[in-house]
Enzyme design. Structure first.
Site: not given
Ligand SMILES: NC(=O)c1ccc[n+]([C@@H]2O[C@H](COP(=O)([O-])OP(=O)(O)OC[C@H]3O[C@@H](n4cnc5c(N)ncnc54)[C@H](OP(=O)(O)O)[C@@H]3O)[C@@H](O)[C@H]2O)c1
Length: 368
Positions: A50, A52, A75, A154, A168, A196, A204, A297
């Site tokens: 740690h 310290e 601790c 974003a 995006s 996504t 990622l 999501l």
């Molecule tokens: N600008 C930004 O910061 C940014 C960031 C990320 C994405 N994007 C854009 O967002 C778009 C994609 O968005 P999206 O909403 O379709 O994708 P997402 O949120 O990444 O994925 C959605 C999918 O995740 C799966 N999933 C699994 N468990 C889930 C849960 N508990 N709740 C919800 N979904 C769950 C679902 O399919 P299943 O249940 O069939 O598995 C759902 O259809 C793309 O165009 C991407 O370019 C932009």
């Protein structure tokens, strides 16, 4: 120098452990004797000594009679390393100045009590706010056993995270993207939905010099992640978990062969049960997640009550289009009073972009 100035030094030292100590806290320490700094150190890596102890080890003269400035209560329990209180007592330090209290039930004031019982003067709460903020992840994790979740997106100034085509890349400029890579280094994992992965085929990974890759978690209920995706094809080098409700071993096999780990999860409302996912990840000592999901999501994560913080990057541009994606989709709340409320917001500029960081207020029960 004043107590706050030494504590500021200790804070700067603590930050050097960022991304390397999870799920431990970042801790910095400075030893001062007769107005001179005689030792300094920080917690460098999970499992290593740690802050310290590192400060004591760096001393060029006896620490007897010195003052220790430390960002977190020392601790007093045996973990991966022996208790710091023991080392402080052995070194005959006279006074200990502390920033944060340690909410770890194994410490929680006992470290301070033991020091005082042994006749050491203890000053508490110096730069407490700054020290607490540094370890918000640790404080959350040690008290809940589940990861601290930061929802990051974003968007354009008209609130779009993608154009109507789904494209995006890129919305924000270089400075904002640099910060995202720093955060991928800082937090233990990144998480995205299959939507996504299908739309963007993201990597990622952390592209920061000296940075480390976070664990990548893909939420994929039906196991639709393409074997040809960048996520799967790099899974041999970058730790990757595909969380899925698919229970067919033969469907898992090609992912496992490619280096992915399959995490079986129950379903809730047709998707993965995110609360259950957080419990499982917590058991694996994943203390923090940068949620880089799309809107679907993100909405589910908010509904499940697992989001602690929001990082919104806002680019000075407009995409328009009724079908352009937004950061939080799903059904939405019925009335403004039902909003997810954010608090403690800070606003900064990153190049041309604006960065807003806010905490999510504690949740009330929701039926939608
Ligand atoms: N600008 C930004 O910061 C940014 C960031 C990320 C994405 N994007 C854009 O967002 C778009 C994609 O968005 P999206 O909403 O379709 O994708 P997402 O949120 O990444 O994925 C959605 C999918 O995740 C799966 N999933 C699994 N468990 C889930 C849960 N508990 N709740 C919800 N979904 C769950 C679902 O399919 P299943 O249940 O069939 O598995 C759902 O259809 C793309 O165009 C991407 O370019 C932009």
């Amino acid at each position: 120098m004043k107590d706050t100035e030494y504590m500021l030094m200790a804070l700067q030292l603590a930050k050097k452990g960022c991304g390397f100590v999870n799920p431990n806290p970042m801790v910095g320490a400075v030893l001062v004797k007769d107005g001179r700094i005689i030792g300094q150190g920080f917690h460098q890596r999970y499992g290593a000594p740690h802050g310290e102890r590192n400060a004591l080890a760096s001393c060029r003269e006896s620490p007897e009679g010195a003052t220790l400035y430390v960002t977190l209560e020392p601790c007093c329990h045996y973990g991966k390393t022996p208790p710091c209180v023991e080392a402080i007592l052995q070194s005959k330090i006279r006074k200990v100045v502390i920033g944060s209290h340690d909410p770890n039930p194994l410490v929680a004031g006992k470290g301070i009590r033991q020091l005082r019982q042994q006749g050491i003067e203890v000053v508490e709460g110096v730069l407490k706010e700054e020290c607490d903020k540094l370890n918000e992840v640790f404080f959350h994790f040690i008290q809940t056993g589940t990861p601290y979740v930061v929802m990051k997106y974003a968007m354009t100034m008209d609130g779009k995270t993608a154009a109507y085509t789904g494209a995006s890349k890129w919305i924000t400029g270089e400075a904002a993207r640099r910060k995202v890579h720093e955060d991928r280094h800082r937090y233990s994992a990144v998480m995205a939905g299959i939507g996504t992965v299908l739309a963007d085929d993201p990597l990622l990974t952390c592209r920061m010099e000296g940075g480390r890759n976070p664990l990548r978690i893909i939420c994929d209920t039906q196991l639709r992640t393409p074997l040809s995706s960048q996520i799967v094809s790099t899974a041999g080098e970058v730790p990757t978990v595909i969380a899925t409700a698919c229970t067919k071993p033969e469907a898992h096999l090609p992912y496992i062969k490619a280096g992915c780990r399959i995490l079986p999860l129950p379903q809730k409302d047709g998707h993965l049960d995110l609360k259950e996912l957080m419990i499982k990840l917590g058991e694996e000592k994943i203390d923090s997640i940068l949620l880089e999901g799309g809107g679907i999501l993100n909405w589910s994560a908010l509904q499940a009550g697992i989001v602690n913080k929001v990082h919104a990057y806002i680019a000075p541009k407009l995409f328009g289009g009724a079908n352009g994606k937004t950061p939080v989709a799903g059904m939405g709340v019925p009335f403004p009073k039902d909003a997810f409320f954010l608090t403690n917001s800070t606003v900064n500029h990153l190049g041309e972009d604006i960065f807003i960081e806010s905490e999510v207020k504690p949740y009330v029960h929701r039926n939608y």
